[in-house]
Scaffold this active site. Structure first.
Site, PDB file in Angstrom:
ATOM      1  N   ARG A  73      23.511  -3.815   8.212  1.00 48.83           N
ATOM      2  CA  ARG A  73      23.535  -3.304   9.578  1.00 48.83           C
ATOM      3  C   ARG A  73      23.482  -1.788   9.542  1.00 48.83           C
ATOM      4  NH1 ARG A  73      28.113  -3.725  11.300  1.00 48.83           N
ATOM      5  NH2 ARG A  73      29.031  -5.143   9.804  1.00 48.83           N
ATOM      6  N   TYR A 201      16.987  -7.288   9.462  1.00 49.25           N
ATOM      7  CA  TYR A 201      18.247  -7.681   8.844  1.00 49.25           C
ATOM      8  C   TYR A 201      19.192  -8.376   9.837  1.00 49.25           C
ATOM      9  CZ  TYR A 201      22.894  -7.714   7.050  1.00 49.25           C
ATOM     10  OH  TYR A 201      24.135  -8.158   6.693  1.00 49.25           O
ATOM     11  N   LYS A 210      25.889 -10.537  16.364  1.00 48.92           N
ATOM     12  CA  LYS A 210      26.761  -9.411  16.698  1.00 48.92           C
ATOM     13  C   LYS A 210      26.368  -8.778  18.043  1.00 48.92           C
ATOM     14  CE  LYS A 210      29.299  -9.856  13.086  1.00 48.92           C
ATOM     15  NZ  LYS A 210      28.995  -9.845  11.752  1.00 48.92           N
ATOM     16  N   HIS A 230      35.678 -10.921  16.575  1.00 47.06           N
ATOM     17  CA  HIS A 230      35.075 -11.030  15.244  1.00 47.06           C
ATOM     18  C   HIS A 230      36.039 -11.826  14.349  1.00 47.06           C
ATOM     19  CE1 HIS A 230      33.322  -8.615  11.597  1.00 47.06           C
ATOM     20  NE2 HIS A 230      32.695  -9.753  11.763  1.00 47.06           N
ATOM     21  N   SER A 252      33.662  -7.122   8.009  1.00 44.72           N
ATOM     22  CA  SER A 252      32.608  -7.772   7.236  1.00 44.72           C
ATOM     23  C   SER A 252      32.917  -7.683   5.738  1.00 44.72           C
ATOM     24  CB  SER A 252      31.266  -7.086   7.496  1.00 44.72           C
ATOM     25  OG  SER A 252      30.976  -7.143   8.861  1.00 44.72           O
ATOM     26  N   ASP A 277      32.880 -16.283  11.707  1.00 44.43           N
ATOM     27  CA  ASP A 277      32.507 -14.918  12.113  1.00 44.43           C
ATOM     28  C   ASP A 277      32.865 -14.566  13.559  1.00 44.43           C
ATOM     29  OD1 ASP A 277      31.393 -12.455  11.291  1.00 44.43           O
ATOM     30  OD2 ASP A 277      29.512 -12.904  12.304  1.00 44.43           O
ATOM     31  N   ARG A 374      22.545 -12.281   1.108  1.00 46.83           N
ATOM     32  CA  ARG A 374      23.153 -13.260   2.026  1.00 46.83           C
ATOM     33  C   ARG A 374      22.528 -14.629   1.905  1.00 46.83           C
ATOM     34  NH1 ARG A 374      27.243 -11.398   5.938  1.00 46.83           N
ATOM     35  NH2 ARG A 374      27.484  -9.222   5.408  1.00 46.83           N
TER      36      ARG A 374
HETATM   37  O1  SAT Z   1      24.836  -8.476   9.550  1.00 52.29           O
HETATM   38  S1  SAT Z   1      25.902  -9.231  10.135  1.00 52.29           S
HETATM   39  O2  SAT Z   1      26.565  -8.437  11.144  1.00 52.29           O
HETATM   40  O3  SAT Z   1      25.366 -10.410  10.770  1.00 52.29           O
HETATM   41  C1  SAT Z   1      27.008  -9.696   8.953  1.00 52.29           C
HETATM   42  C2  SAT Z   1      28.195  -8.849   8.931  1.00 52.29           C
HETATM   43  O4  SAT Z   1      28.103  -7.638   8.688  1.00 52.29           O
HETATM   44  O5  SAT Z   1      29.292  -9.381   9.191  1.00 52.29           O
HETATM   45 MN    MN Z   2      30.954 -10.434  10.590  1.00 52.55          MN
END
Ligand code: SAT
Ligand code: MN
Length: 589
Positions: A73, A201, A210, A230, A252, A277, A374
């Site tokens: 991110r 991404y 998110k 979250h 995260s 999440d 991931r």
């Molecule tokens: O990239 S994501 O936000 O989906 C994963 C994370 O950072 O928790």
């Molecule tokens: Mn997360």
């Protein structure tokens, strides 16, 4: 007559000018076609979007390598565009909505030329739930279309549900030419609209995650009296067969996914997974807090995942159902066509490519998999899936836990005195940073409720909202803080973590059920040493004492730092939080 949805899609196509528009129906057959297109037609950096993997070992799994600049991110390019800057708060980058749209219109002019625009209709939440939201995302890359089908309830029924209504969440996404200079993730909370360009991404591009389910949904929750958080949602079954539902907030890459599907080390305990999440909370008629997970997939960190750390995830990844599984930026064993990452059970093979496609071996001196590589996999593959997962009402939560990665100071577990003290604990939480977002790794940053990058409005108002939610509940959950990450003089973790964390959850459940007393300290209620069940592990009393210690001198420094952070919200920080702060501070003097 065109529906508002059709008109909206038409308008976006006039701007972005795709060669084709494909309205997705969410079927299995369609998913196969989309992946096929990613293998044969679409390219990133000259390479196919998908590679097939060894179908025997990893059924229905595909490998994806992202653009090398596009691996996490990008918080510095993420904006929340309220009309007033103050509404976005110091926790968000801000741009005026008109200015933001002008900028993105310029960048997006013709950006889908030569490409297919996929129209993805999906629900966040179970379609029968009154908390669910109908959404449509447009994207120009198969990877995002395939990922969204794993992560959300995608179906043509959503188009029927939207019908002639204007009430749906809109997402416009294009990878553009992956130019970091032209990469923006912009949120328009008052319009239920997210516009993302230049990145493929996860958190930047899967706009249901998110962007909508946290940033925009947190704003909806503020206005409508609910919470978008979250958090993991899990059920912990005790030896009597009773299940206690718990929600856990952690930044995260702090082990949320491992926790959500943990294999408990204590006999008779079982963990049931509801989410790893995102949690949406509503107050039920009985005055309790109910949680649903709006997603149906995991987008988890691969490195470190193994039969030791998370056997249930390894089984999930190898399970075969009609949702494919994607691996992004792991290493690749060219002989067996298997994904590989640091920490997986097997040794690397002889013929390996690293995440960027370079030849790699153990002597290369670099990581084979990107630290933020991931997997994207369906939650329905999980052997630990809770039977309540599809319950449209959600589950009643008895405990909320705030955690983070803190090598010093923060005890293994602490219970808040009451709701407001719990909100203070959440608000002062911090974590040492990881590779999930682009910034320096390993520095302490305050990350209230693990929501700093995801709260779509001023966090001062958000804290106020938390306080007011507490006052509306007859039976609020108890609030706790946990920290698995304390290290000794040699930098080694003291607490074994993973399945052993059940010992901490057991104490939390015992407290929720009033089965044990606690030890009052100035920072909260801690366990008596005897109440942490240590059967079957080797941890000395001295070590346990160390991680359950409250060193008030060190807390004073912490509080000075918290004060600076709180001050950044000025008058918007609720008086209740300063009161909680003062109570602890006075004792630390
Ligand atoms: O990239 S994501 O936000 O989906 C994963 C994370 O950072 O928790
Ligand atoms: Mn997360």
């Amino acid at each position: 007559m065109a529906t508002p949805l059709e008109k909206w899609v038409e308008k976006q196509a006039e701007l972005t000018r795709p060669d084709r528009i494909h309205w997705c129906d969410g079927s299995e057959e369609e998913a196969r076609l989309i992946i096929q297109k990613g293998m044969e037609e679409e390219k990133i950096n000259g390479n196919p979007v998908f590679y097939p993997l060894n179908n025997e070992k990893w059924p229905n799994a595909y490998f994806h390598r992202s653009h090398p600049t596009d691996v996490a991110r990008t918080e510095h390019l993420t904006y929340v565009c309220h009309p007033e800057k103050e509404t976005a708060g110091p926790n968000n980058n801000w741009m005026h909505p008109e200015e933001a749209k002008k900028l993105l219109t310029r960048i997006s002019d013709g950006c889908m030329r030569g490409r297919t625009m996929y129209v993805l209709p999906y629900m966040m939440g179970h379609p029968d739930s009154r908390f669910a939201k109908a959404c449509v995302q447009l994207t120009d890359i198969s990877y995002v279309a395939a990922s969204m089908r794993i992560m959300t309830r995608m179906s043509k029924k959503v188009i029927e549900k939207i019908g002639n209504s204007e009430d749906f969440v809109k997402g416009l996404h294009s990878v553009g030419d992956f130019d970091p200079e032209k990469r923006f993730i912009m949120h328009f909370p008052d319009e239920n609209f997210v516009w993302s360009v230049g990145s493929g991404y996860g958190g930047n591009a899967l706009l249901g995650k998110k962007c909508f389910s946290l940033r925009i949904a947190s704003w909806l929750g503020y206005k409508e009296g609910w919470l978008a958080e979250h958090m993991v949602i899990m059920g912990v079954e005790d030896p009597d067969g009773e299940i206690t539902y718990i929600a856990v907030a952690m930044p995260s890459a702090c082990g949320k996914t491992n926790l959500a599907m943990m294999e408990p080390a204590l006999a008779g305990y079982k963990v049931w997974t509801l989410g790893d999440d995102i949690a949406w909370f509503h107050i039920g008629d009985d005055g309790r807090l109910y949680a649903i997970n709006p997603e149906i997939g995991f987008f988890g960190v691969a490195p470190g995942t193994s039969m030791r750390s998370n056997p249930n995830m390894m089984k999930t990844l190898r399970c075969n159902n009609f949702y494919p599984t994607l691996f992004t930026n792991t290493a690749l064993n060219l002989d067996s066509m298997e994904p590989w990452w640091e920490g997986i059970d097997e040794q690397p093979g002889k013929n390996m490519l690293d995440w960027q496609g370079n030849k790699w071996n153990l002597k290369s001196g670099t990581k084979a998999a990107h630290p933020n590589s991931r997997f994207t996999v369906s939650i329905y593959n999980a052997p630990t899936l809770s039977k309540e997962f599809d319950n449209p009402q959600g589950v009643p939560v008895s405990a909320i836990i705030f955690g983070g990665r803190r090598t010093q100071l923060i005890p293994l577990v602490t219970e808040a005195f009451d709701w407001n003290h719990g909100v203070f604990i959440g608000a002062r939480s911090g974590s040492e940073t990881t590779a999930a977002a682009i910034h320096q790794v390993g520095v302490l940053r305050r990350d209230p409720m693990a929501m700093l990058p995801f709260c779509g409005y001023n966090m001062g108002d958000y804290f106020n909202h938390w306080i007011s939610m507490g006052s509306k509940m007859k039976n609020p959950p108890k609030i706790f803080s946990v920290n698995w990450f304390r290290t000794d003089e040699n930098g080694k973790f003291i607490w074994p973590g993973f399945g052993e964390n059940i010992r901490v959850l057991k104490w939390i459940i015992d407290r929720v059920k009033n089965r044990v007393s606690g030890r009052e300290t100035s920072v909260g209620i801690l366990p008596h040493l005897k109440d942490i069940d240590l059967t079957g592990i080797d941890i000395s009393d001295e070590d346990l004492r160390k991680i359950l210690d409250v060193n008030i001198k060190e807390w004073k420094e912490e509080l000075e730092d918290v004060k600076k952070f709180f001050n950044s919200f000025g008058k918007r920080l609720p008086a209740e939080l300063w009161r909680e702060y003062d109570k602890v501070y006075r004792q630390a003097l």
